[in-house]
Design a protein around this motif. Structure first.
Motif, short mmCIF file in Angstrom:
data_model
loop_
_atom_site.label_atom_id
_atom_site.label_comp_id
_atom_site.label_asym_id
_atom_site.label_seq_id
_atom_site.Cartn_x
_atom_site.Cartn_y
_atom_site.Cartn_z
N HIS A 150 10.14 -23.77 24.39
CA HIS A 150 9.73 -23.24 25.70
C HIS A 150 10.50 -23.93 26.83
O HIS A 150 10.77 -23.30 27.87
N ASN A 202 6.43 -19.52 20.89
CA ASN A 202 5.06 -19.04 20.67
C ASN A 202 4.68 -19.09 19.20
O ASN A 202 3.53 -19.40 18.85
N ALA A 250 7.18 -19.29 30.72
CA ALA A 250 7.64 -20.47 29.99
C ALA A 250 6.89 -21.73 30.47
O ALA A 250 6.39 -22.52 29.65
N TYR A 280 11.75 -17.89 23.62
CA TYR A 280 10.35 -17.88 24.07
C TYR A 280 9.41 -17.48 22.93
O TYR A 280 8.40 -18.14 22.68
N ASN A 327 3.20 -21.78 29.34
CA ASN A 327 3.04 -22.20 27.94
C ASN A 327 3.35 -23.68 27.75
O ASN A 327 2.74 -24.34 26.90
#
Length: 279
Positions: free
Chosen positions: A89, A74, A105, A70, A108
């Motif tokens: 993701h 990012n 998740a 994760y 995003n």
């Protein structure tokens, strides 16, 4: 009795093995978390390259870890690498076991899809995020934006289809018109050919059995004098023909002769005759 002892021995071995496995997994999870922590520190220092290496170590140590995947996603998102961020993701969403992890998740994923102008797919991602956390107002707000974007894109696609259909119809009409023009040109050529054949036929009809024109046949029946007259060159306007010149000369000679005779007659009247007597 021996069977019971054997069973107990196997059971103890399984428990011992399970404990060993759990111990190794805990150790791997601890190492993975340490790598994630170190990567997070490097990200805060804007050292993306070093942070990426630490995140990859965390994933390698514990592939099922959500934190490493994760956070790496990012990091890619922050650096503008949306393709890699989406991949990480999606991995995190599959590996997540808790609703909060899944919610983050999918949220995003929706953001990345919006960046890639894939609004329809982003709507589904935000819906999945809300299924795991219906109370997140930020996700709900992003879902509203994604729906508006998806509707606009659909309208644009419909408009493009209509324009493509109009262009296709216009092309078909132009093609049909060109084919009609070609057919007309072909008909005109056939008409001209028929006219030429008709004229040729009429010209052939004017010939007699010997293949000679009518004018030649008619000339045979005319006297030789008429043929000569016809063969003589016709005088041009303002010019005398040879016959007219000949007639004019003859008339002039005749007139001159008459004048000369008259003069001679006058001379004879005026002359006195001599006498034989002297003065």
């Amino acid at each position: 009795m021996k069977r019971i002892i054997t069973f107990i021995t196997v059971l103890i071995s399984i428990v011992a093995f399970s404990q060993e496995v759990d111990k190794q997994q805990l150790l791997a999870l601890k190492k993975s978390n340490n790598y994630v922590y170190e990567a997070n520190t490097l990200i805060n220092k804007d050292d993306f390259i070093s942070a990426e290496m630490e995140y990859r170590k965390a994933i390698s140590e514990k592939p099922s870890t959500v934190a490493g995947t994760y956070n790496l996603g990012n990091a890619y998102y922050t650096s503008g690498n949306f393709e890699e961020a989406l991949y990480r993701h999606q991995q995190a969403a599959q590996a997540a076991t808790s609703k909060p992890e899944k919610h983050k998740a999918f949220h995003n994923i929706g953001n990345i899809l919006m960046q890639n102008k894939k609004c329809k797919e982003a709507v589904e991602a935000y819906k999945n995020a809300l299924r795991n956390d219906p109370t997140d107002d930020e996700t709900r707000y992003n879902l509203g934006l994604a729906k508006i974007c998806a509707e606009q894109q659909q309208d644009q696609q419909d408009q493009n289809k209509d324009e493509d259909k109009k262009d296709e119809n216009k092309e078909n009409q132009d093609q049909k018109k060109n084919e009609e023009n070609k057919d007309k040109e072909g008909d005109n050529k056939e008409d001209k050919k028929d006219e030429g054949d008709q004229e040729k036929k009429e010209g052939e009809d004017e010939k007699d059995d010997e293949g000679k024109p009518k004018d030649e046949k008619e000339d045979k029946g005319k006297p030789d004098e008429e043929k000569k007259d016809q063969q003589k060159p016709k005088p041009q306007p303002g010019q005398l023909s040879p016959q007219q010149i000949k007639n004019l000369l003859e008339a002039m000679n005749n007139q001159e002769q008459k004048v000369q005779e008259k003069i001679n007659a006058e001379k004879q009247k005026g002359v006195k005759v001599k006498t034989e007597k002297d003065w």
